[in-house]
Design a protein around this motif. Structure first.
Motif, PDB file in Angstrom:
ATOM      1  N   SER A   1       0.821  -1.213   0.000  1.00 25.39           N
ATOM      2  CA  SER A   1       0.000   0.000   0.000  1.00 25.39           C
ATOM      3  C   SER A   1       0.854   1.262   0.000  1.00 25.39           C
ATOM      4  N   ILE A   2       1.935   1.285   0.785  1.00 22.86           N
ATOM      5  CA  ILE A   2       2.757   2.500   0.816  1.00 22.86           C
ATOM      6  C   ILE A   2       3.508   2.662  -0.503  1.00 22.86           C
TER       7      ILE A   2
ATOM      8  N   LEU B   1       1.037   4.080  -2.946  1.00 27.72           N
ATOM      9  CA  LEU B   1       0.767   5.485  -2.643  1.00 27.72           C
ATOM     10  C   LEU B   1       1.862   6.385  -3.199  1.00 27.72           C
TER      11      LEU B   1
ATOM     12  N   TRP C   1      -1.834   7.233   3.610  1.00 26.43           N
ATOM     13  CA  TRP C   1      -1.493   5.802   3.662  1.00 26.43           C
ATOM     14  C   TRP C   1      -2.577   5.001   4.372  1.00 26.43           C
TER      15      TRP C   1
END
Length: 481
Positions: free
Chosen positions: A53-54, A57, A188
């Motif tokens: 996910s980070i 992002l 995030w």
């Protein structure tokens, strides 16, 4: 330094596979200060989901967070990869996993800070040595370690236990400031919890809000900061070296302050102002800073006339100083902070002033600062015109307290539920504790931060020499536990 000097004599082209974006002066001067923001979440989290996910992002919304530092043609730059891949990563993400609870083995790990049972009394306790859970061995500690190999500036280290997860975000202050970190972490957690990435605001790759200040140089240093001549510089340097030699060890201590204590102090001050039919007012953060400065200098000698300058950080983003006279309309992760300073206060006066008087001085300084937008622009323009000029935050014969308040960052409200492993329905993975560590060798004595808060307590840290802490303890102004 040698690399910067050499770049002045050799013109180097920007790498074709990178976007080259000049650092602003506000990014350059704190470049060597590295910070590890440590978040403790009260549940086991899925490290794979956190990394995926980070990375997503950064690739899609915050490409600037994937920057590398470089010095080209005498100018500091952020180099942002045009394409991220397995070989060119958006960040360095490392993990450690323990298939046990944090308390196993019993007594074998540092205690996580907890609110003292006597919540009516402000108290001081050592900052626990938890860096090993927030930082990998490869985390950078200075600019040189980032310049070597053009490594990503942002490093995230996650340590998971069956009952808690440590998330350490290590970054140069030249890339993120605190509210930039907060905007990034908020985005995030929104992504982690399933929000459509298209609905999450990001930072434009080409944004340059400080460009408007670069062509209007001011001749006067920012308020509260001093530009020293040769003799003044030698005097100040000698004083600093003597202090570092005489009291070399710095210690960061946590200060637990009950909210009820601060609110009682504020209510008393407001009642006094109302009785005087005054239109003035103070906020809880003014009162907290006033109490803190008075308490940390309570031991100073009655004849000590050393001027103390209190710097409290202010976020420039919401001020009407930017293009078209409006606040910034998008997240901005880089440095956009200045400081507000009341007039210098002699140490003995600071120790003996009332909290009410100090809080009013702080509030008046804030009002004066925010009311004069042209003066703010002049402060910024001086920085932009003098990116590497050395300024000191006090007079040559004085001392400084550098204070930041992270309450507006709302780190304690971050929700990591979407990455939780085997969580009961309706439960949440919330932040239990927020800490900060500074692996850099830069002296930090005189620095303080309000780290986080819960319903009952405010957590701060303050950095002073070991001897200074002993003097504070002997004064009896605050409880040590």
């Amino acid at each position: 330094m040698l690399q910067q000097i050499w770049s002045l004599f050799s013109q180097e082209n920007a790498p074709t596979d990178m976007h080259a974006i000049p650092c602003t002066a506000l990014d350059v001067w704190p470049r060597d200060l590295f910070v590890t923001n440590g978040i403790i979440v009260d549940h086991r989290l899925d490290a794979v989901k956190l990394e995926e996910s980070i990375s997503t992002l950064i690739k899609t919304k915050f490409q600037r967070a994937g920057a590398r530092f470089a010095v080209r043609n005498g100018t500091y730059e952020f180099l942002i990869p045009r394409t991220f891949s397995e070989e060119v990563k958006p960040l360095v993400f490392t993990t450690d996993n323990y298939a046990e609870t944090y308390a196993t083995p019993i007594g074998g790990r540092p205690a996580i800070p907890v609110r003292p049972s006597r919540v009516s009394v402000a108290s001081v306790q050592p900052c626990p040595a938890l860096e090993v859970y927030f930082r990998s061995k490869t985390c950078p500690v200075n600019l040189k370690s980032c310049l070597a190999g053009r490594l990503p500036i942002l490093h995230v280290h996650v340590t998971t236990f069956d009952d808690i997860t440590f998330i350490g975000i290590t970054v140069s202050h030249g890339l993120f400031d605190t509210l930039g970190t907060a905007a990034f972490l908020s985005a995030w957690t929104r992504l982690i919890n399933g929000e459509d990435i298209n609905d999450i605001p990001g930072m434009p790759l080409d944004c340059a809000p400080f460009e408007a200040f670069a062509d209007k140089p001011s001749a006067t240093p920012p308020r509260g900061w001093s530009q020293l001549g040769l003799l003044q510089g030698m005097y100040f340097g000698a004083r600093m070296l003597w202090k570092m030699w005489h009291e070399p060890e710095e210690k960061m201590m946590l200060i637990c302050v009950p909210k009820a204590f601060v609110e009682d102090q504020k209510a008393s001050i407001m009642a006094e102002l109302q009785a005087q039919k005054s239109a003035e007012w103070v906020g809880s953060s003014d009162v907290l800073l006033a109490w803190f400065c008075k308490t940390m200098h309570h031991h100073r000698d009655t004849a000590d006339q050393t001027p103390i300058i209190i710097h409290t950080a202010v976020d420039l983003r919401p001020l009407h100083i930017w293009k078209d006279g409006k606040p910034l309309s998008h997240p901005y992760i880089h440095n956009a902070m200045s400081t507000i300073t009341p007039p210098p206060i002699p140490a003995s006066t600071l120790a003996n002033s009332s909290v009410a008087d100090l809080a009013l001085q702080i509030r008046r300084a804030i009002k004066v600062y925010t009311a004069d937008l042209e003066a703010i622009r002049a402060d910024i323009s001086f920085r932009c015109a003098n990116p590497i000029k050395v300024l000191i935050p006090c007079t040559p014969d004085g001392e400084a307290v550098i204070h930041s308040n992270w309450r507006t960052a709302k780190f304690g409200q971050l929700d990591f539920t979407g990455a939780a492993v085997a969580m009961d329905a309706g439960a949440k993975a919330t932040v239990r504790c927020m800490l900060a560590y500074f692996p850099s060798s830069i002296p930090l004595r005189g620095s303080s931060v309000v780290l986080s808060e819960d319903d009952e307590t405010l957590w701060m840290f303050y950095v002073a020499s070991s001897q200074e802490w002993e003097r504070i303890k002997q004064s009896g102004a605050v409880q040590f536990i």
